[in-house]
Design a protein around this motif. Structure first.
Motif, PDB file in Angstrom:
ATOM      1  N   GLU A   1      -2.717  -4.565   2.190  1.00 21.86           N
ATOM      2  CA  GLU A   1      -3.905  -3.762   2.690  1.00 21.86           C
ATOM      3  C   GLU A   1      -4.596  -3.397   1.562  1.00 21.86           C
ATOM      4  OE1 GLU A   1      -5.580  -3.374   5.759  1.00 21.86           O
ATOM      5  OE2 GLU A   1      -3.948  -5.116   6.403  1.00 21.86           O
TER       6      GLU A   1
ATOM      7  N   LYS B   1       1.011  -1.116   9.119  1.00 25.48           N
ATOM      8  CA  LYS B   1       0.718  -2.107   9.979  1.00 25.48           C
ATOM      9  C   LYS B   1       1.371  -2.010  11.471  1.00 25.48           C
ATOM     10  CE  LYS B   1      -0.500  -6.084   7.013  1.00 25.48           C
ATOM     11  NZ  LYS B   1      -0.246  -7.508   6.385  1.00 25.48           N
TER      12      LYS B   1
ATOM     13  N   ASN C   1      -0.574   0.923  13.356  1.00 23.78           N
ATOM     14  CA  ASN C   1      -1.819   0.653  13.432  1.00 23.78           C
ATOM     15  C   ASN C   1      -2.805   1.779  14.000  1.00 23.78           C
ATOM     16  OD1 ASN C   1      -3.899  -0.906  12.304  1.00 23.78           O
ATOM     17  ND2 ASN C   1      -4.310  -2.066  14.066  1.00 23.78           N
TER      18      ASN C   1
END
Length: 132
Positions: free
Chosen positions: A7, A32, A35
């Motif tokens: 990211e 992740k 989230n």
């Protein structure tokens, strides 16, 4: 095979705090998984890391907090331990000190008694964060 992608926020975080790539990947994977709390988690990690000037300690703090994320215990910039959160607020402990204290207490046989003992020392200290 699916290509792993880091990211952009994590790449920026890594650069800002001079972290090794393995630490950035570990953080990336946990964010992740989380989230729904991504932005809050990243904000909390910035609060912790920006108060720490030592790169090795930053790596330790990040590893500790990523571990807490994996264990479902991560709850912001201070600690998953309610007694440590209370002490952090009472004595104005900075986030790195609160995290290190919480981590140390996890290793103890009787963390509540140990925290009660520490409370007296913190109350008498001019620099509680340095004491931790």
């Amino acid at each position: 095979a699916a290509e792993r992608k880091m990211e952009p926020d994590v790449i920026e975080f890594q650069a800002q705090y001079s972290l090794q790539e393995r630490h950035a990947w570990s953080l990336n994977e946990q964010l992740k998984e989380r989230n729904n709390t991504y932005d809050d988690d990243l904000w909390a990690l910035h609060e912790i890391m920006r108060k720490c000037n030592n790169t090795a300690q930053r790596c330790d703090l990040l590893n500790m907090n990523v571990r807490w994320m994996k264990e479902g215990k991560f709850c912001g910039p201070y600690s998953p331990n309610p007694l440590v959160i209370k002490a952090a607020k009472k004595y104005n402990l900075d986030p790195p000190s609160a995290c290190k204290l919480a981590d140390a207490l996890e290793q103890r046989d009787d963390p509540d008694t140990d925290m009660a003992r520490l409370d007296g020392h913190l109350a008498r200290s001019n620099k509680p964060s340095s004491l931790v």
